[in-house]
Motif scaffolding. Structure first.
Motif, PDB file in Angstrom:
ATOM      1  N   THR A 197       0.806  -1.218   0.000  1.00  8.67           N
ATOM      2  CA  THR A 197       0.000   0.000   0.000  1.00  8.67           C
ATOM      3  C   THR A 197       0.845   1.278   0.000  1.00  8.67           C
ATOM      4  OG1 THR A 197      -0.118  -0.210   2.393  1.00  8.67           O
ATOM      5  CG2 THR A 197      -1.980  -1.060   1.140  1.00  8.67           C
ATOM      6  N   ASN A 198       2.103   1.180   0.447  1.00  6.85           N
ATOM      7  CA  ASN A 198       2.923   2.393   0.577  1.00  6.85           C
ATOM      8  C   ASN A 198       3.845   2.673  -0.608  1.00  6.85           C
ATOM      9  OD1 ASN A 198       2.023   3.111   3.257  1.00  6.85           O
ATOM     10  ND2 ASN A 198       3.131   1.307   3.951  1.00  6.85           N
ATOM     11  N   PHE A 199       3.828   1.814  -1.595  1.00  7.98           N
ATOM     12  CA  PHE A 199       4.742   1.976  -2.729  1.00  7.98           C
ATOM     13  C   PHE A 199       3.954   1.878  -4.036  1.00  7.98           C
ATOM     14  CE2 PHE A 199       6.873  -0.036   0.848  1.00  7.98           C
ATOM     15  CZ  PHE A 199       7.929   0.843   1.050  1.00  7.98           C
ATOM     16  N   ASN A 200       4.119   2.914  -4.882  1.00  8.58           N
ATOM     17  CA  ASN A 200       3.372   2.916  -6.131  1.00  8.58           C
ATOM     18  C   ASN A 200       4.049   2.106  -7.214  1.00  8.58           C
ATOM     19  OD1 ASN A 200       1.184   4.602  -5.400  1.00  8.58           O
ATOM     20  ND2 ASN A 200       2.645   6.317  -5.369  1.00  8.58           N
ATOM     21  N   ASP A 201       5.379   1.983  -7.109  1.00  9.84           N
ATOM     22  CA  ASP A 201       6.101   1.248  -8.152  1.00  9.84           C
ATOM     23  C   ASP A 201       7.407   0.694  -7.581  1.00  9.84           C
ATOM     24  OD1 ASP A 201       7.843   3.430  -8.053  1.00  9.84           O
ATOM     25  OD2 ASP A 201       6.733   4.494  -9.596  1.00  9.84           O
ATOM     26  N   LEU A 202       8.139  -0.009  -8.427  1.00  8.27           N
ATOM     27  CA  LEU A 202       9.381  -0.643  -7.962  1.00  8.27           C
ATOM     28  C   LEU A 202      10.455   0.380  -7.630  1.00  8.27           C
ATOM     29  CD1 LEU A 202       9.969  -3.872 -10.085  1.00  8.27           C
ATOM     30  CD2 LEU A 202       9.478  -3.690  -7.666  1.00  8.27           C
ATOM     31  N   CYS A 243      20.146 -17.459  -0.960  1.00  3.12           N
ATOM     32  CA  CYS A 243      18.926 -17.078  -1.671  1.00  3.12           C
ATOM     33  C   CYS A 243      18.763 -15.569  -1.655  1.00  3.12           C
ATOM     34  CB  CYS A 243      17.708 -17.701  -0.998  1.00  3.12           C
ATOM     35  SG  CYS A 243      17.781 -19.498  -0.933  1.00  3.12           S
ATOM     36  N   TYR A 244      17.926 -15.084  -2.540  1.00  2.00           N
ATOM     37  CA  TYR A 244      17.637 -13.648  -2.597  1.00  2.00           C
ATOM     38  C   TYR A 244      16.143 -13.421  -2.453  1.00  2.00           C
ATOM     39  CZ  TYR A 244      16.880 -14.910  -7.560  1.00  2.00           C
ATOM     40  OH  TYR A 244      16.458 -15.502  -8.715  1.00  2.00           O
ATOM     41  N   TYR A 245      15.760 -12.155  -2.284  1.00  2.38           N
ATOM     42  CA  TYR A 245      14.357 -11.780  -2.168  1.00  2.38           C
ATOM     43  C   TYR A 245      14.019 -10.999  -3.422  1.00  2.38           C
ATOM     44  CZ  TYR A 245      10.488 -11.346   1.248  1.00  2.38           C
ATOM     45  OH  TYR A 245       9.324 -11.479   1.956  1.00  2.38           O
ATOM     46  N   GLU A 246      12.867 -11.284  -3.963  1.00  2.00           N
ATOM     47  CA  GLU A 246      12.504 -10.659  -5.240  1.00  2.00           C
ATOM     48  C   GLU A 246      11.202  -9.864  -5.062  1.00  2.00           C
ATOM     49  OE1 GLU A 246      13.407 -12.958  -9.001  1.00  2.00           O
ATOM     50  OE2 GLU A 246      11.232 -13.066  -8.986  1.00  2.00           O
ATOM     51  N   PHE A 247      10.990  -8.919  -5.966  1.00  2.00           N
ATOM     52  CA  PHE A 247       9.820  -8.039  -5.900  1.00  2.00           C
ATOM     53  C   PHE A 247       9.233  -7.935  -7.298  1.00  2.00           C
ATOM     54  CE2 PHE A 247      13.360  -6.895  -3.244  1.00  2.00           C
ATOM     55  CZ  PHE A 247      12.807  -7.102  -1.984  1.00  2.00           C
ATOM     56  N   ALA A 248       7.925  -8.157  -7.423  1.00  2.00           N
ATOM     57  CA  ALA A 248       7.309  -8.155  -8.749  1.00  2.00           C
ATOM     58  C   ALA A 248       6.118  -7.209  -8.796  1.00  2.00           C
ATOM     59  CB  ALA A 248       6.853  -9.569  -9.111  1.00  2.00           C
ATOM     60  N   LEU A 249       6.074  -6.419  -9.865  1.00  2.00           N
ATOM     61  CA  LEU A 249       4.939  -5.523 -10.112  1.00  2.00           C
ATOM     62  C   LEU A 249       4.322  -5.910 -11.449  1.00  2.00           C
ATOM     63  CD1 LEU A 249       3.366  -2.915  -9.189  1.00  2.00           C
ATOM     64  CD2 LEU A 249       4.941  -1.634 -10.651  1.00  2.00           C
ATOM     65  N   ARG A 250       3.037  -6.209 -11.436  1.00  2.00           N
ATOM     66  CA  ARG A 250       2.355  -6.645 -12.656  1.00  2.00           C
ATOM     67  C   ARG A 250       1.446  -5.541 -13.195  1.00  2.00           C
ATOM     68  NH1 ARG A 250       2.899 -12.072 -13.594  1.00  2.00           N
ATOM     69  NH2 ARG A 250       4.149 -13.070 -11.953  1.00  2.00           N
ATOM     70  N   TYR A 251       1.324  -5.510 -14.529  1.00  2.00           N
ATOM     71  CA  TYR A 251       0.507  -4.498 -15.202  1.00  2.00           C
ATOM     72  C   TYR A 251      -0.708  -5.148 -15.847  1.00  2.00           C
ATOM     73  CZ  TYR A 251       4.311  -1.185 -14.525  1.00  2.00           C
ATOM     74  OH  TYR A 251       5.249  -0.366 -13.962  1.00  2.00           O
ATOM     75  N   PRO A 252      -1.794  -4.370 -16.016  1.00  2.00           N
ATOM     76  CA  PRO A 252      -2.981  -4.957 -16.637  1.00  2.00           C
ATOM     77  C   PRO A 252      -2.815  -5.180 -18.146  1.00  2.00           C
ATOM     78  CG  PRO A 252      -3.402  -2.681 -16.003  1.00  2.00           C
ATOM     79  CD  PRO A 252      -2.019  -3.011 -15.539  1.00  2.00           C
ATOM     80  N   MET A 253      -3.407  -6.248 -18.625  1.00  2.00           N
ATOM     81  CA  MET A 253      -3.442  -6.516 -20.073  1.00  2.00           C
ATOM     82  C   MET A 253      -4.585  -5.689 -20.669  1.00  2.00           C
ATOM     83  SD  MET A 253      -2.952 -10.682 -19.940  1.00  2.00           S
ATOM     84  CE  MET A 253      -4.292 -10.983 -18.784  1.00  2.00           C
ATOM     85  N   SER A 254      -4.788  -5.800 -21.996  1.00  2.00           N
ATOM     86  CA  SER A 254      -5.814  -4.956 -22.630  1.00  2.00           C
ATOM     87  C   SER A 254      -7.213  -5.273 -22.098  1.00  2.00           C
ATOM     88  CB  SER A 254      -5.752  -5.081 -24.151  1.00  2.00           C
ATOM     89  OG  SER A 254      -5.723  -6.442 -24.499  1.00  2.00           O
TER      90      SER A 254
END
Ligand code: NI
Length: 271
Positions: A174-179, A232-243
């Motif tokens: 909720t506190n971050f708009n993007d990567l 190991c590492y920690y990863e962060f993913a941001l997904r975008y809407p399709m059409s």
């Protein structure tokens, strides 16, 4: 094993060798976030005893369904991702396998010898994916020899069957708009991001952006003594809407290719 138990066991096992993930998880929670996972990644060799078809079993049993498949030519990897049939908040499962037949004979022989050295019944265990190294990874010389050819093969030798990384679903924060915002926040808190191929892999046009920390270093006891090996590492993913307005659910091979390098011994952090 039901889905929640399987996923929580993977998380416990991952946290135990990835203190940075535990700390970042806690940091974000203190910041008021309720953390959801985008995906959990698992590695293996494509030997029929331990390949994707073997490791997918507990997930399929827990309600996961195979979706996309991916090829990483330069790293000689093939991968599949799975989504849960009924629980849309469940993390995707991403399983990759090293295509041994594309590797050198020397590498093929060492992986075969490694698997031959195990009690063969162990490969039938339903919880093989939680079993770590079912062989004895005691030789730093063997580790180094695998490492010369494939960081992936060497990582598997030391860490075996377990989550290679968990990935935070950034859309659910909720506190971050993007990567960019999340990466900046992590860096302010002294975390180092994997900058191979740029800190953010993928683009809005590709519908998936990802970033990751560098892998932790973990003390591993070999016959030759204790060595610090990236875990190991920690990863962060941001997904975008399709059409159609729905969020993209797949993965982008070109981006994951760079993310795989987060466990590279040349890029590491000590905790
Ligand atoms: Ni990933």
């Amino acid at each position: 094993m039901n889905k929640d138990l399987l996923l929580s066991k993977l998380w416990e096992q991952y946290k135990s060798i990835t203190p940075s993930a535990k700390k970042i998880h806690a940091l974000l929670e203190q910041n008021g976030e309720k953390i959801e996972n985008d995906h959990i990644a698992i590695r293996t060799y494509n030997d029929v005893r331990v390949n994707i078809a073997v490791l997918e079993k507990p997930f399929v049993k827990a309600g996961y369904v195979a979706q996309g498949e991916y090829f990483f030519e330069s790293k000689k990897l093939y991968a599949k991702h799975y989504e849960h049939a009924t629980d849309s908040t469940a993390p995707r499962i991403f399983i990759s396998e090293l295509e041994l037949e594309k590797c050198s004979e020397r590498l093929q022989d060492s992986v075969k010898a490694l698997l031959d050295s195990c009690d063969q019944n162990i490969f039938e265990n339903e919880d093989l994916v939680l079993s770590g190294t079912v062989w004895n990874p005691n030789s730093y010389a063997d580790y180094s020899s695998l490492l010369e050819e494939s960081e992936y093969a060497a990582w598997m030798y030391v860490y075996g069957f377990r989550a290679n990384h968990f990935t935070i679903n950034v859309n659910a924060l909720t506190n971050f708009n993007d990567l960019e915002e999340l990466n900046a926040y992590l860096k302010e808190n002294n975390w180092k991001m994997n900058a191979s191929g740029g800190e953010i892999k993928g683009t809005p046009e590709q519908l998936l952006e990802q970033s990751s920390t560098l892998a932790d270093l973990y003390a591993v006891s070999f016959d030759e003594g204790v060595k610090y090996i990236p875990s190991c590492y920690y990863e962060f993913a941001l997904r975008y809407p399709m059409s159609n307005g729905e969020l993209y659910q797949g993965f982008v091979a070109a981006s994951a290719d760079k993310i795989f390098e987060s466990t590279d011994v040349k890029l590491q952090r000590m905790n």
